[in-house]
Design a protein around this motif. Structure first.
Motif, PDB file in Angstrom:
ATOM      1  N   ILE A   1       0.728  -1.114   0.270  1.00 27.86           N
ATOM      2  CA  ILE A   1       0.008  -0.074   0.019  1.00 27.86           C
ATOM      3  C   ILE A   1       0.883   0.935  -0.037  1.00 27.86           C
ATOM      4  O   ILE A   1       1.727   1.515   0.710  1.00 27.86           O
ATOM      5  CB  ILE A   1      -0.898  -0.072   1.492  1.00 27.86           C
ATOM      6  CG1 ILE A   1      -2.030  -1.249   1.133  1.00 27.86           C
ATOM      7  CG2 ILE A   1      -1.751   1.277   1.144  1.00 27.86           C
ATOM      8  CD1 ILE A   1      -2.686  -1.466   2.499  1.00 27.86           C
ATOM      9  N   VAL A   2       0.721   2.182  -0.797  1.00 27.04           N
ATOM     10  CA  VAL A   2       1.506   3.321  -1.073  1.00 27.04           C
ATOM     11  C   VAL A   2       0.653   4.665  -0.830  1.00 27.04           C
ATOM     12  O   VAL A   2      -0.358   4.665  -1.583  1.00 27.04           O
ATOM     13  CB  VAL A   2       2.222   3.409  -2.488  1.00 27.04           C
ATOM     14  CG1 VAL A   2       3.005   4.622  -2.927  1.00 27.04           C
ATOM     15  CG2 VAL A   2       2.932   2.135  -2.862  1.00 27.04           C
ATOM     16  N   CYS A   3       0.976   5.610  -0.200  1.00 26.52           N
ATOM     17  CA  CYS A   3       0.301   6.753  -0.317  1.00 26.52           C
ATOM     18  C   CYS A   3       1.166   7.795  -1.017  1.00 26.52           C
ATOM     19  O   CYS A   3       2.512   7.687  -0.865  1.00 26.52           O
ATOM     20  CB  CYS A   3       0.026   7.233   1.380  1.00 26.52           C
ATOM     21  SG  CYS A   3       1.321   7.739   2.364  1.00 26.52           S
ATOM     22  N   GLY A   4       0.650   8.806  -1.455  1.00 25.46           N
ATOM     23  CA  GLY A   4       1.322  10.088  -1.824  1.00 25.46           C
ATOM     24  C   GLY A   4       1.233  11.231  -0.976  1.00 25.46           C
ATOM     25  O   GLY A   4       0.048  11.451  -0.220  1.00 25.46           O
ATOM     26  N   VAL A   5       2.166  12.028  -0.786  1.00 23.46           N
ATOM     27  CA  VAL A   5       2.150  13.213   0.062  1.00 23.46           C
ATOM     28  C   VAL A   5       2.611  14.352  -0.491  1.00 23.46           C
ATOM     29  O   VAL A   5       3.654  14.291  -1.393  1.00 23.46           O
ATOM     30  CB  VAL A   5       2.954  12.829   1.079  1.00 23.46           C
ATOM     31  CG1 VAL A   5       3.058  14.026   2.141  1.00 23.46           C
ATOM     32  CG2 VAL A   5       2.663  11.411   1.879  1.00 23.46           C
ATOM     33  N   ASP A   6       1.722  15.352  -0.365  1.00 24.18           N
ATOM     34  CA  ASP A   6       2.358  16.924  -0.691  1.00 24.18           C
ATOM     35  C   ASP A   6       1.769  17.905   0.109  1.00 24.18           C
ATOM     36  O   ASP A   6       0.938  17.578   1.070  1.00 24.18           O
ATOM     37  CB  ASP A   6       1.810  17.061  -2.127  1.00 24.18           C
ATOM     38  CG  ASP A   6       2.512  18.062  -3.052  1.00 24.18           C
ATOM     39  OD1 ASP A   6       3.626  18.673  -2.233  1.00 24.18           O
ATOM     40  OD2 ASP A   6       2.234  18.543  -4.022  1.00 24.18           O
TER      41      ASP A   6
ATOM     42  N   VAL B   1      -2.603  10.433   0.526  1.00 22.65           N
ATOM     43  CA  VAL B   1      -3.739   9.854  -0.172  1.00 22.65           C
ATOM     44  C   VAL B   1      -3.289   8.577  -0.365  1.00 22.65           C
ATOM     45  O   VAL B   1      -2.171   8.421  -0.949  1.00 22.65           O
ATOM     46  CB  VAL B   1      -4.401  10.769  -1.254  1.00 22.65           C
ATOM     47  CG1 VAL B   1      -5.272  10.129  -2.160  1.00 22.65           C
ATOM     48  CG2 VAL B   1      -4.771  12.140  -1.015  1.00 22.65           C
ATOM     49  N   ILE B   2      -4.167   7.626  -0.139  1.00 21.34           N
ATOM     50  CA  ILE B   2      -4.086   6.250  -0.771  1.00 21.34           C
ATOM     51  C   ILE B   2      -5.278   6.093  -1.688  1.00 21.34           C
ATOM     52  O   ILE B   2      -6.311   6.180  -1.381  1.00 21.34           O
ATOM     53  CB  ILE B   2      -4.228   5.143   0.168  1.00 21.34           C
ATOM     54  CG1 ILE B   2      -2.886   5.592   1.212  1.00 21.34           C
ATOM     55  CG2 ILE B   2      -4.012   3.725  -0.409  1.00 21.34           C
ATOM     56  CD1 ILE B   2      -3.020   4.197   2.454  1.00 21.34           C
ATOM     57  N   LEU B   3      -4.715   5.879  -3.252  1.00 21.33           N
ATOM     58  CA  LEU B   3      -5.709   5.784  -4.042  1.00 21.33           C
ATOM     59  C   LEU B   3      -6.456   4.524  -4.024  1.00 21.33           C
ATOM     60  O   LEU B   3      -5.508   3.460  -3.705  1.00 21.33           O
ATOM     61  CB  LEU B   3      -5.417   6.349  -5.358  1.00 21.33           C
ATOM     62  CG  LEU B   3      -4.889   7.760  -5.482  1.00 21.33           C
ATOM     63  CD1 LEU B   3      -4.385   8.069  -6.880  1.00 21.33           C
ATOM     64  CD2 LEU B   3      -5.928   8.606  -5.743  1.00 21.33           C
ATOM     65  N   ASP B   4      -7.512   4.200  -4.643  1.00 19.67           N
ATOM     66  CA  ASP B   4      -8.109   3.006  -4.811  1.00 19.67           C
ATOM     67  C   ASP B   4      -8.044   2.516  -6.327  1.00 19.67           C
ATOM     68  O   ASP B   4      -8.593   3.223  -7.051  1.00 19.67           O
ATOM     69  CB  ASP B   4      -9.548   3.090  -4.523  1.00 19.67           C
ATOM     70  CG  ASP B   4     -10.346   1.648  -4.443  1.00 19.67           C
ATOM     71  OD1 ASP B   4      -9.641   0.655  -5.110  1.00 19.67           O
ATOM     72  OD2 ASP B   4     -11.477   1.507  -3.933  1.00 19.67           O
ATOM     73  N   PRO B   5      -7.278   1.620  -6.690  1.00 20.09           N
ATOM     74  CA  PRO B   5      -7.037   1.156  -8.165  1.00 20.09           C
ATOM     75  C   PRO B   5      -8.360   0.902  -8.741  1.00 20.09           C
ATOM     76  O   PRO B   5      -8.580   1.109  -9.830  1.00 20.09           O
ATOM     77  CB  PRO B   5      -6.180  -0.178  -8.001  1.00 20.09           C
ATOM     78  CG  PRO B   5      -5.480   0.043  -6.872  1.00 20.09           C
ATOM     79  CD  PRO B   5      -6.303   0.665  -5.749  1.00 20.09           C
ATOM     80  N   ALA B   6      -9.294   0.447  -7.859  1.00 16.43           N
ATOM     81  CA  ALA B   6     -10.682   0.082  -8.420  1.00 16.43           C
ATOM     82  C   ALA B   6     -11.546   1.070  -8.862  1.00 16.43           C
ATOM     83  O   ALA B   6     -12.470   1.063  -9.473  1.00 16.43           O
ATOM     84  CB  ALA B   6     -11.331  -0.919  -7.649  1.00 16.43           C
TER      85      ALA B   6
END
Length: 205
Positions: free
Chosen positions: A17-22, A38-43
Motif C-alpha cells: 500500500i502506497v500513499c502520496g504526500v504533498d 492520499v492512498i488511491l483505490d485502483p478499483a
C-alpha cells in the motif's frame, strides 16, 4: 506521464500500500503550511489528476470532492504559524507531512513524497522531485492540500478582511505587502519571514 500508485508492485512480488504526500503554503507570509496524504483505490480511478498548480480553482475543487469520495483513504494536516516560526518552514513542512501520513486510517507500507527530502516517519518513504505531476497519488495529495489551505485562508479573510486574504491567500503579492504596511502584522503572519520581520522592526521594504 502519470504512474498510478495504489496497491503497487514496488521492488517486490507482494502488493504493498502506497500513499502520496504533498504540501501547500511554504511561500506565504501568513497562515499554516498544509499537507495531505492520499492512498488511491485502483478499483476507482480518478481522471485528470495532476499538479494542483496546473489546475484551475474550479478543477481543483471538483477533483478534491472526487478524491475524498473515491480514495481508499486520505488525511489532511498542518503546522501552525507558531510552529513555522519556531521550527523554520522546512521542518514545519516535514512535520505537517508526517502528521498527514499518521492520520491515515490505513497504514501504508510506503510514502511517496513530493520534493527532494522526506520527513522522518515510522514507515518507508521516497522523495520524488516534481512528483505532483508524475505520480497520481501525489497529485491527489497536492490537490487536497491546496484546496484545504485555500479554504482556511478564506476563513481567515473573514477575521482580517482588510488584508484581502481571499485574493492572495497569504502569498507576498504587492497587494499583501501594501496592506501589511498599512495595517501592520497580525497573529497569523509568519514573523520569521523577512518582509514581516522588516515591518515589525519598522524597516522599509
Amino acid at each position: 506521464m502519470h504512474e498510478s500508485f495504489g496497491l503497487f508492485d514496488y521492488d517486490s512480488d507482494d502488493k504493498i500500500i502506497v500513499c502520496g504526500v504533498d504540501e501547500a503554503g511554504r511561500g506565504p507570509l501568513a497562515g499554516p503550511v498544509t499537507a495531505a496524504a492520499v492512498i488511491l483505490d485502483p478499483a476507482r480511478p480518478i481522471s485528470g489528476l495532476r499538479d494542483s498548480k496546473k489546475l484551475s480553482e474550479s478543477q481543483r475543487e471538483f477533483l478534491a470532492l472526487e478524491i475524498k469520495e473515491k480514495a481508499m483513504c486520505w488525511s489532511i494536516a498542518e503546522s501552525s504559524v507558531e510552529e513555522i516560526d519556531s521550527l523554520n518552514i522546512l521542518q514545519a513542512t516535514m512535520l505537517a507531512m508526517r502528521r498527514a501520513v499518521e492520520g491515515l486510517r490505513v497504514i501504508p507500507d510506503l510514502a511517496l513524497i513530493d520534493g527532494n527530502r522526506c520527513p522522518v516517519m515510522a514507515i518507508r518513504s521516497e522523495a520524488i522531485v516534481k512528483g505532483d505531476d508524475k505520480v497520481e497519488a501525489i497529485s491527489a495529495a497536492s490537490i487536497l492540500a491546496k484546496t484545504a489551505r485555500d479554504h482556511q485562508l478564506l476563513e481567515l479573510h473573514k477575521q482580517f478582511p482588510q488584508y484581502a486574504f481571499d485574493q492572495h491567500k497569504g502569498y507576498p503579492t504587492a497587494l499583501h505587502i501594501a496592506r501589511l504596511k498599512e495595517f501592520g502584522v497580525t497573529p497569523i503572519h509568519r514573523k520569521s519571514y523577512a518582509p514581516v520581520k522588516a515591518i515589525l522592526k519598522g524597516e522599509s521594504l
